[in-house]
Design an enzyme around this catalytic site. Structure first.
Site, short mmCIF file in Angstrom:
data_model
loop_
_atom_site.label_atom_id
_atom_site.label_comp_id
_atom_site.label_asym_id
_atom_site.label_seq_id
_atom_site.Cartn_x
_atom_site.Cartn_y
_atom_site.Cartn_z
N ASP A 136 11.90 -0.49 -3.39
CA ASP A 136 11.29 0.08 -4.59
C ASP A 136 12.16 1.17 -5.20
O ASP A 136 11.68 2.00 -5.98
CB ASP A 136 9.92 0.70 -4.23
CG ASP A 136 8.80 -0.32 -4.30
OD1 ASP A 136 9.07 -1.48 -4.65
OD2 ASP A 136 7.64 0.04 -3.99
N ASP A 289 -1.90 2.74 6.09
CA ASP A 289 -1.83 2.22 7.45
C ASP A 289 -3.12 2.46 8.21
O ASP A 289 -3.64 1.57 8.88
CB ASP A 289 -0.64 2.85 8.19
CG ASP A 289 -0.50 4.34 7.93
OD1 ASP A 289 -1.46 4.95 7.42
OD2 ASP A 289 0.56 4.90 8.24
#
Length: 533
Positions: A136, A289
């Site tokens: 990214d 996460d």
């Protein structure tokens, strides 16, 4: 004569005004102290002691469990079936499961070669593994370097995919989610995830995948982090002490008792079916996460933590980077707790005890109470009792229980026990930012979704120690001056001076030392002290 009289009278006028102002402030303080300050401070002391007791019980409980786990030798191989995967003459390599290795990165100029090289060096049949680099990066130069590195490994026969997006929507969660949408991922059974500074050993897959293959109820196998720069400075040693408790105790206890713990976001391998059943990656918080781990656990999936399997990585080595990281790690869980509380309550797939464990132990005590009580009690309420002697804190709350909690926290890093005083001071300072971030998460205030990638230095660390002695630090007011730490330090210093002059609580030594620690961090010198051992 007029000149002399005026110069003599002017200081007297200032002195008289100053005395009057001091007297007025003293009168106002005495008037509001008894009806307002004393009752409020007593309530604050009561609430802090209550939170301290909750934290104490939690720490003692985990201490007992981890002792029993170590004493009875409950190794993962005894709890779950584990057999090494063997070659099949008829099926050949097709008998091995297909594995995807994801490496999300963002402008990782210093470490991209380390992570890609480590992932491409994983031992596994070459036609049964795909390395996926999710870049990214917004810097075109870094993007080009990463692309060329992927091409270099592809020329060596590695099945590596270089994937980019035209936006950063969802940050890391968005990148991982998009990575799983590619057609070649459909043939994969498992996905291993490594952040850009993580370097797994070549046998990582051989030691983790057999657990997933032979135990269909397992959704995640998590490895432990090992820090390559823990000895760089005193700040990294303090971080090591805090994180080692998390890995040595918290995750081990969660794995051994409820088969649940928070996924660390890296150095773990997921069953892709578990990710899909849980609803995939979501970017509603900065702890994607943990979000995935909680949702997968509520679907009935179990998690396994392997403390013996370590993956090298890097600790933040600047105070600025560490502050941003701790903001994300404190704000995100609190925000997730708020969003998922009712979802956990209503869930019918998991037992009542597991719900209590997730809500009370995992979220409330560890992610909310632990941060708030550390700062509010030790850095605000306890010093305030010096100014209000009518309110007293019992010795068991001010000394005994905190000492036991501190010793239980320090067991994860025996080699740093001699640094425990520094660790206490460091944690108290960082609790300021953790408490602030926790309230931002609970209230969903301004910086709730702030995501700043933690700076990594990679091979620069090897050169940094060599040139540190010759490099003169540059003082930049905007970068180095932290007003919250300085203000808190000034408050503690004032309380210490008051205790020395008028007090009876005798906290002055603690107050002065803790104020000094806040001043050090406030002036940005947190990472400049290197321990001798």
């Amino acid at each position: 004569m007029d000149r002399i009289s005026s110069s003599t009278l002017l200081p007297e006028a200032f002195s008289s005004t100053r005395d009057d102002l001091t007297e007025q402030l003293t009168i106002i303080w005495e008037q509001i102290k008894a009806p307002l300050i004393v009752p409020l401070l007593r309530i604050a002391v009561f609430l802090c002691l209550l939170m301290l007791i909750l934290l104490f019980i939690e720490r003692v409980y985990m201490g007992i469990v981890i002792t029993l786990v170590k004493f009875f030798g409950r190794k993962p191989e005894k709890k779950y079936k584990w057999e090494s995967l063997k070659d099949d003459i008829e099926l050949g390599n097709s008998s091995y499961p297909m594995v995807l290795v994801q490496i999300p990165m963002y402008n990782e100029k210093e470490v991209y070669q380390l992570s890609i090289g480590a992932a491409c060096g994983l031992s596994w049949p070459t036609d049964r593994i795909i390395v996926q680099v999710l870049d990214d990066s917004t810097d075109p130069i870094i993007k080009n370097l990463v692309s060329m590195e992927c091409q270099r490994w592809a020329s060596k026969g590695i099945n590596i995919k270089y994937e980019i997006r035209d936006n950063r929507n969802g940050y890391k969660a968005g990148a991982l989610k998009e990575g799983l949408k590619h057609s070649y991922v459909k043939q994969c059974d498992y996905v291993a995830i490594f952040d850009a500074d993580f370097q797994p050993e070549p046998d990582f897959l051989w030691r983790t995948i057999p657990f997933l293959v032979h135990n269909p109820e397992l959704g995640l196998v998590q490895a432990r982090w090992e820090f390559v720069n823990a000895d760089e400075c005193l700040m990294t040693r303090m971080q090591e002490m805090s994180l080692d408790y998390h890995f040595t105790v918290e995750q081990e206890v969660g794995s051994s008792t409820y088969a649940f713990f928070g996924f660390n976001g890296t150095a773990g391998i997921w069953r892709i079916a578990a990710i899909e059943e849980a609803g995939g990656w979501k970017d509603r918080t900065t702890v994607e996460d943990m979000d995935l781990a909680v949702r997968a656990s509520l679907k009935g999936w179990k998690f396994l933590y392997l403390s013996a399997l370590k993956v090298k990585n890097e600790l933040p080595s600047t105070f600025k980077a560490y502050r941003y990281q701790q903001h994300r790690w404190s704000c995100g869980p609190a925000n997730l707790f708020k969003k998922m509380f009712m979802e956990i309550i209503r869930n019918r797939k998991v037992s009542l005890w597991k719900k209590i464990h997730v809500i009370y132990s995992f979220f409330f005590v560890r992610k909310v109470v632990a941060h708030i009580v550390t700062f509010v009690f030790y850095c605000v309420v306890l010093p305030a009792t010096v100014l209000v002697p009518e309110v007293e804190v019992p010795k068991w709350g001010a000394v005994y229980i905190p000492s036991i909690i501190t010793l239980l926290n320090a067991v994860g890093t025996p080699r740093s026990l001699h640094l425990i005083i520094f660790w206490i001071l460091f944690e108290n300072v960082m609790s300021l930012h953790r408490t602030k971030a926790t309230f931002i998460g609970l209230l969903e205030a301004g910086r709730v979704n702030e995501w700043i990638v933690t700076e990594k230095l990679g091979d620069i660390l090897k050169l940094k120690s060599a040139i540190k002695a010759f490099k003169k630090p540059r003082f930049r007011l905007g970068d180095r001056l932290h007003l919250l730490e300085l203000a808190t330090g000034a408050y503690l210093f004032f309380c210490g001076c008051y205790d020395t002059a008028f007090g009876k609580n005798h906290y002055f030594l603690y107050l002065f030392i803790q104020a000094f620690a806040f001043f050090i961090m406030g002036f940005g010198y947190a990472g400049t002290f290197v321990p001798n051992s």
